[in-house]
Write a protein that holds these residues in place. Structure first.
Motif, PDB file in Angstrom:
ATOM      1  N   ALA A 135       0.833  -1.206   0.000  1.00  0.00           N
ATOM      2  CA  ALA A 135       0.000   0.000   0.000  1.00  0.00           C
ATOM      3  C   ALA A 135       0.862   1.248   0.000  1.00  0.00           C
ATOM      4  CB  ALA A 135      -0.937  -0.006   1.212  1.00  0.00           C
ATOM      5  N   PHE A 138       2.363   1.668  -3.453  1.00  0.00           N
ATOM      6  CA  PHE A 138       1.334   2.098  -4.389  1.00  0.00           C
ATOM      7  C   PHE A 138       1.032   3.582  -4.212  1.00  0.00           C
ATOM      8  CE2 PHE A 138      -3.160   2.854  -5.330  1.00  0.00           C
ATOM      9  CZ  PHE A 138      -3.192   2.476  -6.662  1.00  0.00           C
ATOM     10  N   ALA A 139       0.824   3.996  -2.965  1.00  0.00           N
ATOM     11  CA  ALA A 139       0.473   5.392  -2.689  1.00  0.00           C
ATOM     12  C   ALA A 139       1.609   6.320  -3.082  1.00  0.00           C
ATOM     13  CB  ALA A 139       0.133   5.560  -1.210  1.00  0.00           C
ATOM     14  N   LEU A 165      -6.741  10.711  -1.208  1.00  0.00           N
ATOM     15  CA  LEU A 165      -6.450   9.454  -1.903  1.00  0.00           C
ATOM     16  C   LEU A 165      -5.408   8.632  -1.159  1.00  0.00           C
ATOM     17  CD1 LEU A 165      -6.339  10.656  -5.618  1.00  0.00           C
ATOM     18  CD2 LEU A 165      -7.972   9.055  -4.615  1.00  0.00           C
ATOM     19  N   MET A 166      -4.336   9.286  -0.730  1.00  0.00           N
ATOM     20  CA  MET A 166      -3.280   8.561  -0.012  1.00  0.00           C
ATOM     21  C   MET A 166      -3.811   8.012   1.295  1.00  0.00           C
ATOM     22  SD  MET A 166       0.320  10.452  -0.782  1.00  0.00           S
ATOM     23  CE  MET A 166       1.256   9.177   0.046  1.00  0.00           C
ATOM     24  N   ASP A 168      -6.859   7.085   1.944  1.00  0.00           N
ATOM     25  CA  ASP A 168      -7.664   5.904   1.634  1.00  0.00           C
ATOM     26  C   ASP A 168      -6.790   4.685   1.361  1.00  0.00           C
ATOM     27  OD1 ASP A 168     -10.013   7.302   1.952  1.00  0.00           O
ATOM     28  OD2 ASP A 168     -10.335   7.635  -0.203  1.00  0.00           O
ATOM     29  N   VAL A 169      -5.735   4.867   0.606  1.00  0.00           N
ATOM     30  CA  VAL A 169      -4.843   3.754   0.286  1.00  0.00           C
ATOM     31  C   VAL A 169      -4.125   3.246   1.528  1.00  0.00           C
ATOM     32  CG1 VAL A 169      -2.746   3.100  -0.974  1.00  0.00           C
ATOM     33  CG2 VAL A 169      -4.508   4.437  -2.116  1.00  0.00           C
TER      34      VAL A 169
END
Length: 172
Positions: A135, A138-139, A165-166, A168-169
Protein backbone atom coordinates in the motif's frame (compact mmCIF):
# COMPACT_ATOMS: atom_id res chain seq x y z
CA UNK A 1 32.21 7.78 12.85
CA UNK A 2 35.36 9.89 12.85
CA UNK A 3 34.58 13.62 13.12
CA UNK A 4 36.97 14.39 10.24
CA UNK A 5 35.00 12.04 7.98
CA UNK A 6 31.72 13.64 9.01
CA UNK A 7 33.05 17.15 8.33
CA UNK A 8 34.55 16.19 4.97
CA UNK A 9 31.40 14.47 3.77
CA UNK A 10 29.23 17.34 5.01
CA UNK A 11 31.42 19.83 3.13
CA UNK A 12 31.26 17.81 -0.08
CA UNK A 13 27.48 17.35 0.10
CA UNK A 14 26.97 21.04 0.90
CA UNK A 15 29.20 22.04 -1.99
CA UNK A 16 27.24 19.84 -4.39
CA UNK A 17 23.97 21.37 -3.21
CA UNK A 18 25.42 24.88 -3.72
CA UNK A 19 26.74 24.05 -7.18
CA UNK A 20 23.43 22.47 -8.27
CA UNK A 21 21.69 25.74 -7.41
CA UNK A 22 23.56 27.45 -10.23
CA UNK A 23 24.21 24.72 -12.81
CA UNK A 24 22.97 21.31 -13.90
CA UNK A 25 24.36 18.31 -12.06
CA UNK A 26 25.79 16.92 -15.31
CA UNK A 27 28.12 19.94 -15.49
CA UNK A 28 29.52 19.59 -11.96
CA UNK A 29 33.08 18.29 -11.97
CA UNK A 30 34.99 16.64 -9.15
CA UNK A 31 37.60 19.40 -9.42
CA UNK A 32 35.14 22.23 -8.85
CA UNK A 33 33.29 20.23 -6.19
CA UNK A 34 36.55 19.76 -4.28
CA UNK A 35 37.40 23.42 -4.69
CA UNK A 36 33.99 24.53 -3.39
CA UNK A 37 34.15 22.04 -0.48
CA UNK A 38 37.77 22.98 0.27
CA UNK A 39 38.88 19.35 0.24
CA UNK A 40 41.59 17.65 -1.77
CA UNK A 41 40.84 15.32 -4.66
CA UNK A 42 42.40 12.38 -2.77
CA UNK A 43 40.08 13.14 0.16
CA UNK A 44 37.10 13.20 -2.19
CA UNK A 45 38.09 9.90 -3.82
CA UNK A 46 38.70 8.33 -0.42
CA UNK A 47 34.99 8.75 0.33
CA UNK A 48 33.34 8.76 -3.11
CA UNK A 49 34.03 7.24 -6.50
CA UNK A 50 32.35 10.06 -8.42
CA UNK A 51 29.75 12.85 -8.17
CA UNK A 52 26.90 10.34 -8.57
CA UNK A 53 28.03 8.63 -5.36
CA UNK A 54 27.60 11.94 -3.52
CA UNK A 55 24.09 12.26 -4.96
CA UNK A 56 23.29 8.71 -3.80
CA UNK A 57 24.41 9.53 -0.28
CA UNK A 58 22.39 12.76 -0.19
CA UNK A 59 19.33 10.81 -1.31
CA UNK A 60 20.01 8.06 1.24
CA UNK A 61 20.35 10.65 4.02
CA UNK A 62 17.04 12.26 3.04
CA UNK A 63 15.29 8.88 2.84
CA UNK A 64 16.62 7.87 6.27
CA UNK A 65 15.43 11.12 7.83
CA UNK A 66 11.94 10.78 6.34
CA UNK A 67 11.60 7.12 7.34
CA UNK A 68 12.78 7.90 10.89
CA UNK A 69 10.18 10.68 11.23
CA UNK A 70 7.50 8.39 9.85
CA UNK A 71 8.41 5.63 12.30
CA UNK A 72 8.37 7.88 15.34
CA UNK A 73 4.97 9.22 14.33
CA UNK A 74 6.07 12.82 13.76
CA UNK A 75 5.16 12.61 10.06
CA UNK A 76 1.87 11.40 8.62
CA UNK A 77 2.55 10.48 4.99
CA UNK A 78 -0.98 11.32 3.88
CA UNK A 79 -1.37 14.68 5.63
CA UNK A 80 -1.78 17.79 3.53
CA UNK A 81 1.06 19.48 5.43
CA UNK A 82 3.47 16.62 4.67
CA UNK A 83 2.49 16.57 0.99
CA UNK A 84 2.93 20.35 0.73
CA UNK A 85 6.37 20.24 2.37
CA UNK A 86 7.40 17.32 0.19
CA UNK A 87 6.22 19.21 -2.91
CA UNK A 88 8.19 22.30 -1.88
CA UNK A 89 11.28 20.16 -1.48
CA UNK A 90 10.89 18.28 -4.75
CA UNK A 91 10.07 21.36 -6.83
CA UNK A 92 12.28 24.01 -5.18
CA UNK A 93 15.30 22.32 -3.64
CA UNK A 94 18.65 23.04 -5.29
CA UNK A 95 18.71 19.30 -5.89
CA UNK A 96 15.20 19.32 -7.37
CA UNK A 97 16.42 17.94 -10.72
CA UNK A 98 17.63 14.85 -8.84
CA UNK A 99 14.43 14.35 -6.88
CA UNK A 100 11.85 14.61 -9.64
CA UNK A 101 10.54 11.24 -10.75
CA UNK A 102 11.62 11.72 -14.35
CA UNK A 103 15.17 12.76 -13.44
CA UNK A 104 17.70 10.71 -15.36
CA UNK A 105 20.17 10.70 -12.45
CA UNK A 106 17.71 10.63 -9.57
CA UNK A 107 16.21 7.63 -7.89
CA UNK A 108 14.96 9.44 -4.81
CA UNK A 109 11.30 8.56 -5.29
CA UNK A 110 12.00 4.87 -5.73
CA UNK A 111 14.41 4.78 -2.80
CA UNK A 112 11.90 6.51 -0.55
CA UNK A 113 9.00 4.32 -1.63
CA UNK A 114 11.01 1.15 -1.03
CA UNK A 115 12.33 2.36 2.32
CA UNK A 116 8.86 3.35 3.49
CA UNK A 117 7.53 0.01 2.33
CA UNK A 118 10.18 -1.88 4.25
CA UNK A 119 10.11 0.33 7.32
CA UNK A 120 7.38 -1.67 9.03
CA UNK A 121 10.27 -3.94 10.03
CA UNK A 122 11.71 -1.11 12.07
CA UNK A 123 14.87 -1.44 14.15
CA UNK A 124 14.94 -1.10 17.93
CA UNK A 125 11.68 -2.96 18.43
CA UNK A 126 9.53 -0.16 17.03
CA UNK A 127 6.57 -1.10 14.93
CA UNK A 128 5.05 0.80 12.12
CA UNK A 129 1.52 2.20 12.36
CA UNK A 130 1.09 2.37 8.60
CA UNK A 131 -0.25 -0.49 6.47
CA UNK A 132 1.67 -3.08 4.55
CA UNK A 133 4.47 -2.11 2.25
CA UNK A 134 2.48 -2.75 -0.92
CA UNK A 135 0.00 0.00 0.00
CA UNK A 136 2.83 2.40 0.82
CA UNK A 137 4.58 1.63 -2.46
CA UNK A 138 1.33 2.10 -4.39
CA UNK A 139 0.47 5.39 -2.69
CA UNK A 140 3.93 6.86 -2.99
CA UNK A 141 4.41 5.71 -6.57
CA UNK A 142 1.12 7.39 -7.43
CA UNK A 143 2.22 10.58 -5.70
CA UNK A 144 5.52 10.65 -7.59
CA UNK A 145 3.62 10.02 -10.83
CA UNK A 146 1.35 12.99 -10.11
CA UNK A 147 4.34 15.19 -9.36
CA UNK A 148 5.93 14.16 -12.64
CA UNK A 149 2.86 15.19 -14.61
CA UNK A 150 1.90 18.35 -12.75
CA UNK A 151 3.78 21.59 -12.36
CA UNK A 152 4.27 23.15 -8.94
CA UNK A 153 1.04 25.19 -8.88
CA UNK A 154 -1.10 22.30 -10.13
CA UNK A 155 0.46 19.94 -7.62
CA UNK A 156 -0.17 22.35 -4.74
CA UNK A 157 -3.80 22.82 -5.81
CA UNK A 158 -4.20 19.03 -5.92
CA UNK A 159 -2.73 18.41 -2.45
CA UNK A 160 -6.10 18.10 -0.61
CA UNK A 161 -7.35 15.51 -3.10
CA UNK A 162 -4.01 13.69 -3.12
CA UNK A 163 -4.07 13.63 0.68
CA UNK A 164 -7.52 12.02 0.69
CA UNK A 165 -6.45 9.45 -1.90
CA UNK A 166 -3.28 8.56 -0.01
CA UNK A 167 -5.22 8.35 3.24
CA UNK A 168 -7.66 5.90 1.63
CA UNK A 169 -4.84 3.75 0.29
CA UNK A 170 -2.96 3.79 3.58
CA UNK A 171 -5.98 2.95 5.79
CA UNK A 172 -5.63 -0.10 7.98
Amino acid sequence: MDLRVVKTKRAIKGALTDLCASKPLAEVTVKELCSRAEVSKPAFYYHYGNVADVVDEIEDDAVSAIVEKTLDGSVDLASEETLRRFGEHVFHSPLAPLLKPDASNGTFGRKLALALGKSHEAPHGRTRKDPDNLAVLFAFDGLMGCMGRLGYESYMRAVPELSKLMEDVLKD
